[in-house]
Design a protein around this motif. Structure first.
Motif, PDB file in Angstrom:
ATOM      1  N   LYS A  51       5.356  -1.067  -4.880  1.00 46.22           N
ATOM      2  CA  LYS A  51       4.418  -0.060  -5.375  1.00 46.22           C
ATOM      3  C   LYS A  51       3.076  -0.175  -4.659  1.00 46.22           C
ATOM      4  O   LYS A  51       2.462   0.834  -4.308  1.00 46.22           O
ATOM      5  CB  LYS A  51       4.222  -0.218  -6.880  1.00 46.22           C
ATOM      6  CG  LYS A  51       5.394   0.243  -7.697  1.00 46.22           C
ATOM      7  CD  LYS A  51       5.086   0.129  -9.175  1.00 46.22           C
ATOM      8  CE  LYS A  51       6.237   0.618 -10.012  1.00 46.22           C
ATOM      9  NZ  LYS A  51       5.961   0.503 -11.444  1.00 46.22           N
ATOM     10  N   ILE A  52       2.627  -1.408  -4.445  1.00 49.06           N
ATOM     11  CA  ILE A  52       1.365  -1.626  -3.733  1.00 49.06           C
ATOM     12  C   ILE A  52       1.483  -1.114  -2.301  1.00 49.06           C
ATOM     13  O   ILE A  52       0.595  -0.418  -1.794  1.00 49.06           O
ATOM     14  CB  ILE A  52       0.978  -3.114  -3.763  1.00 49.06           C
ATOM     15  CG1 ILE A  52       0.642  -3.538  -5.192  1.00 49.06           C
ATOM     16  CG2 ILE A  52      -0.182  -3.405  -2.820  1.00 49.06           C
ATOM     17  CD1 ILE A  52       0.526  -5.031  -5.381  1.00 49.06           C
ATOM     18  N   GLN A  53       2.582  -1.449  -1.634  1.00 46.29           N
ATOM     19  CA  GLN A  53       2.802  -0.995  -0.260  1.00 46.29           C
ATOM     20  C   GLN A  53       2.851   0.532  -0.199  1.00 46.29           C
ATOM     21  O   GLN A  53       2.248   1.148   0.689  1.00 46.29           O
ATOM     22  CB  GLN A  53       4.099  -1.579   0.283  1.00 46.29           C
ATOM     23  CG  GLN A  53       4.391  -1.183   1.715  1.00 46.29           C
ATOM     24  CD  GLN A  53       5.740  -1.709   2.196  1.00 46.29           C
ATOM     25  OE1 GLN A  53       6.653  -1.936   1.400  1.00 46.29           O
ATOM     26  NE2 GLN A  53       5.862  -1.923   3.483  1.00 46.29           N
ATOM     27  N   HIS A  54       3.525   1.148  -1.137  1.00 43.86           N
ATOM     28  CA  HIS A  54       3.631   2.605  -1.168  1.00 43.86           C
ATOM     29  C   HIS A  54       2.253   3.246  -1.324  1.00 43.86           C
ATOM     30  O   HIS A  54       1.915   4.200  -0.619  1.00 43.86           O
ATOM     31  CB  HIS A  54       4.537   3.043  -2.322  1.00 43.86           C
ATOM     32  CG  HIS A  54       4.463   4.502  -2.611  1.00 43.86           C
ATOM     33  ND1 HIS A  54       5.080   5.446  -1.831  1.00 43.86           N
ATOM     34  CD2 HIS A  54       3.820   5.179  -3.581  1.00 43.86           C
ATOM     35  CE1 HIS A  54       4.826   6.644  -2.317  1.00 43.86           C
ATOM     36  NE2 HIS A  54       4.052   6.510  -3.383  1.00 43.86           N
ATOM     37  N   THR A  55       1.449   2.713  -2.223  1.00 44.52           N
ATOM     38  CA  THR A  55       0.115   3.263  -2.470  1.00 44.52           C
ATOM     39  C   THR A  55      -0.782   3.116  -1.243  1.00 44.52           C
ATOM     40  O   THR A  55      -1.501   4.048  -0.872  1.00 44.52           O
ATOM     41  CB  THR A  55      -0.518   2.582  -3.692  1.00 44.52           C
ATOM     42  OG1 THR A  55       0.348   2.762  -4.811  1.00 44.52           O
ATOM     43  CG2 THR A  55      -1.876   3.162  -4.013  1.00 44.52           C
ATOM     44  N   ALA A  56      -0.718   1.942  -0.597  1.00 45.49           N
ATOM     45  CA  ALA A  56      -1.532   1.720   0.598  1.00 45.49           C
ATOM     46  C   ALA A  56      -1.124   2.658   1.732  1.00 45.49           C
ATOM     47  O   ALA A  56      -1.984   3.275   2.384  1.00 45.49           O
ATOM     48  CB  ALA A  56      -1.415   0.268   1.049  1.00 45.49           C
ATOM     49  N   LEU A  57       0.171   2.800   1.972  1.00 45.09           N
ATOM     50  CA  LEU A  57       0.636   3.685   3.043  1.00 45.09           C
ATOM     51  C   LEU A  57       0.318   5.149   2.742  1.00 45.09           C
ATOM     52  O   LEU A  57      -0.043   5.910   3.641  1.00 45.09           O
ATOM     53  CB  LEU A  57       2.129   3.506   3.273  1.00 45.09           C
ATOM     54  CG  LEU A  57       2.528   2.200   3.952  1.00 45.09           C
ATOM     55  CD1 LEU A  57       4.042   2.077   4.016  1.00 45.09           C
ATOM     56  CD2 LEU A  57       1.932   2.104   5.332  1.00 45.09           C
ATOM     57  N   ALA A  58       0.422   5.546   1.478  1.00 45.63           N
ATOM     58  CA  ALA A  58       0.094   6.918   1.107  1.00 45.63           C
ATOM     59  C   ALA A  58      -1.386   7.198   1.351  1.00 45.63           C
ATOM     60  O   ALA A  58      -1.748   8.277   1.850  1.00 45.63           O
ATOM     61  CB  ALA A  58       0.460   7.180  -0.354  1.00 45.63           C
ATOM     62  N   ALA A  59      -2.247   6.229   1.051  1.00 43.78           N
ATOM     63  CA  ALA A  59      -3.684   6.405   1.269  1.00 43.78           C
ATOM     64  C   ALA A  59      -3.997   6.521   2.766  1.00 43.78           C
ATOM     65  O   ALA A  59      -4.794   7.374   3.179  1.00 43.78           O
ATOM     66  CB  ALA A  59      -4.457   5.244   0.656  1.00 43.78           C
ATOM     67  N   ASN A  62      -2.660   9.939   3.987  1.00 41.79           N
ATOM     68  CA  ASN A  62      -3.517  11.037   3.528  1.00 41.79           C
ATOM     69  C   ASN A  62      -4.825  11.082   4.308  1.00 41.79           C
ATOM     70  O   ASN A  62      -5.297  12.160   4.676  1.00 41.79           O
ATOM     71  CB  ASN A  62      -3.801  10.910   2.032  1.00 41.79           C
ATOM     72  CG  ASN A  62      -2.577  11.231   1.198  1.00 41.79           C
ATOM     73  OD1 ASN A  62      -1.670  11.912   1.656  1.00 41.79           O
ATOM     74  ND2 ASN A  62      -2.556  10.708  -0.011  1.00 41.79           N
ATOM     75  N   TYR A  63      -5.414   9.932   4.586  1.00 40.64           N
ATOM     76  CA  TYR A  63      -6.652   9.882   5.362  1.00 40.64           C
ATOM     77  C   TYR A  63      -6.435  10.476   6.761  1.00 40.64           C
ATOM     78  O   TYR A  63      -7.221  11.289   7.233  1.00 40.64           O
ATOM     79  CB  TYR A  63      -7.163   8.450   5.475  1.00 40.64           C
ATOM     80  CG  TYR A  63      -8.349   8.329   6.389  1.00 40.64           C
ATOM     81  CD1 TYR A  63      -9.621   8.648   5.961  1.00 40.64           C
ATOM     82  CD2 TYR A  63      -8.183   7.924   7.715  1.00 40.64           C
ATOM     83  CE1 TYR A  63     -10.719   8.564   6.811  1.00 40.64           C
ATOM     84  CE2 TYR A  63      -9.264   7.826   8.581  1.00 40.64           C
ATOM     85  CZ  TYR A  63     -10.530   8.150   8.116  1.00 40.64           C
ATOM     86  OH  TYR A  63     -11.601   8.069   8.973  1.00 40.64           O
ATOM     87  N   GLY A  68      -7.014  15.497  10.606  1.00 37.79           N
ATOM     88  CA  GLY A  68      -6.427  16.267  11.688  1.00 37.79           C
ATOM     89  C   GLY A  68      -5.372  15.563  12.522  1.00 37.79           C
ATOM     90  O   GLY A  68      -4.991  16.074  13.574  1.00 37.79           O
ATOM     91  N   PHE A  69      -4.894  14.421  12.088  1.00 38.27           N
ATOM     92  CA  PHE A  69      -3.847  13.740  12.849  1.00 38.27           C
ATOM     93  C   PHE A  69      -2.497  14.353  12.519  1.00 38.27           C
ATOM     94  O   PHE A  69      -2.297  14.938  11.460  1.00 38.27           O
ATOM     95  CB  PHE A  69      -3.831  12.244  12.510  1.00 38.27           C
ATOM     96  CG  PHE A  69      -4.957  11.472  13.115  1.00 38.27           C
ATOM     97  CD1 PHE A  69      -4.755  10.694  14.243  1.00 38.27           C
ATOM     98  CD2 PHE A  69      -6.229  11.501  12.559  1.00 38.27           C
ATOM     99  CE1 PHE A  69      -5.788   9.964  14.798  1.00 38.27           C
ATOM    100  CE2 PHE A  69      -7.271  10.787  13.101  1.00 38.27           C
ATOM    101  CZ  PHE A  69      -7.049  10.010  14.226  1.00 38.27           C
ATOM    102  N   LEU A  70      -1.561  14.203  13.434  1.00 45.71           N
ATOM    103  CA  LEU A  70      -0.208  14.708  13.270  1.00 45.71           C
ATOM    104  C   LEU A  70       0.746  13.524  13.360  1.00 45.71           C
ATOM    105  O   LEU A  70       0.667  12.731  14.304  1.00 45.71           O
ATOM    106  CB  LEU A  70       0.105  15.727  14.387  1.00 45.71           C
ATOM    107  CG  LEU A  70       1.534  16.231  14.464  1.00 45.71           C
ATOM    108  CD1 LEU A  70       1.836  17.127  13.266  1.00 45.71           C
ATOM    109  CD2 LEU A  70       1.730  17.001  15.758  1.00 45.71           C
ATOM    110  N   GLU A  71       1.627  13.406  12.406  1.00 45.49           N
ATOM    111  CA  GLU A  71       2.599  12.315  12.423  1.00 45.49           C
ATOM    112  C   GLU A  71       3.840  12.769  13.179  1.00 45.49           C
ATOM    113  O   GLU A  71       4.432  13.803  12.872  1.00 45.49           O
ATOM    114  CB  GLU A  71       2.979  11.896  11.009  1.00 45.49           C
ATOM    115  CG  GLU A  71       3.893  10.702  10.973  1.00 45.49           C
ATOM    116  CD  GLU A  71       4.164  10.210   9.558  1.00 45.49           C
ATOM    117  OE1 GLU A  71       4.795   9.165   9.421  1.00 45.49           O
ATOM    118  OE2 GLU A  71       3.744  10.879   8.597  1.00 45.49           O
TER     119      GLU A  71
END
Length: 91
Positions: A51-59, A62-63, A68-71
């Motif tokens: 859950k911690i890893q998911h939240t950090a990666l989502a943040a 999103n940033y 303006g970045f493209l994944e």
């Protein structure tokens, strides 16, 4: 609709015990926990790291999206295992 049973009857018992205690009352060694990883992850304490890893990666994602970045996920052919970041962000 709610179903309320009038009686409960045990038809049979489990032939073997689970490899680890899913209630978390009896600790298991790491080898047993890794062998029964799906059961081990039913414990909230063990699942918390994901859950911690998911939240950090989502943040982070999103940033980068907000700025303006493209994944881009490019195909990779490699000769050994890769345990790094799978996404690549481009300006």
């Amino acid at each position: 609709m709610e179903v309320i049973p009038s009686a409960i009857k045990i038809l049979s018992t489990a032939s073997e015990q689970l490899p680890i205690d899913i209630t978390g009352k009896t600790p298991a060694n790491i080898e047993a926990r890794l062998d029964a990883r799906p059961l081990d992850l039913t414990l909230e304490k063990n699942f918390a790291a994901f859950k911690i890893q998911h939240t950090a990666l989502a943040a982070i994602r999103n940033y980068l999206f907000d700025n303006g970045f493209l994944e881009v996920h490019t195909p990779r052919i490699i000769g050994s295992s890769n345990r790094g970041w799978r996404g690549t962000f481009l300006c």
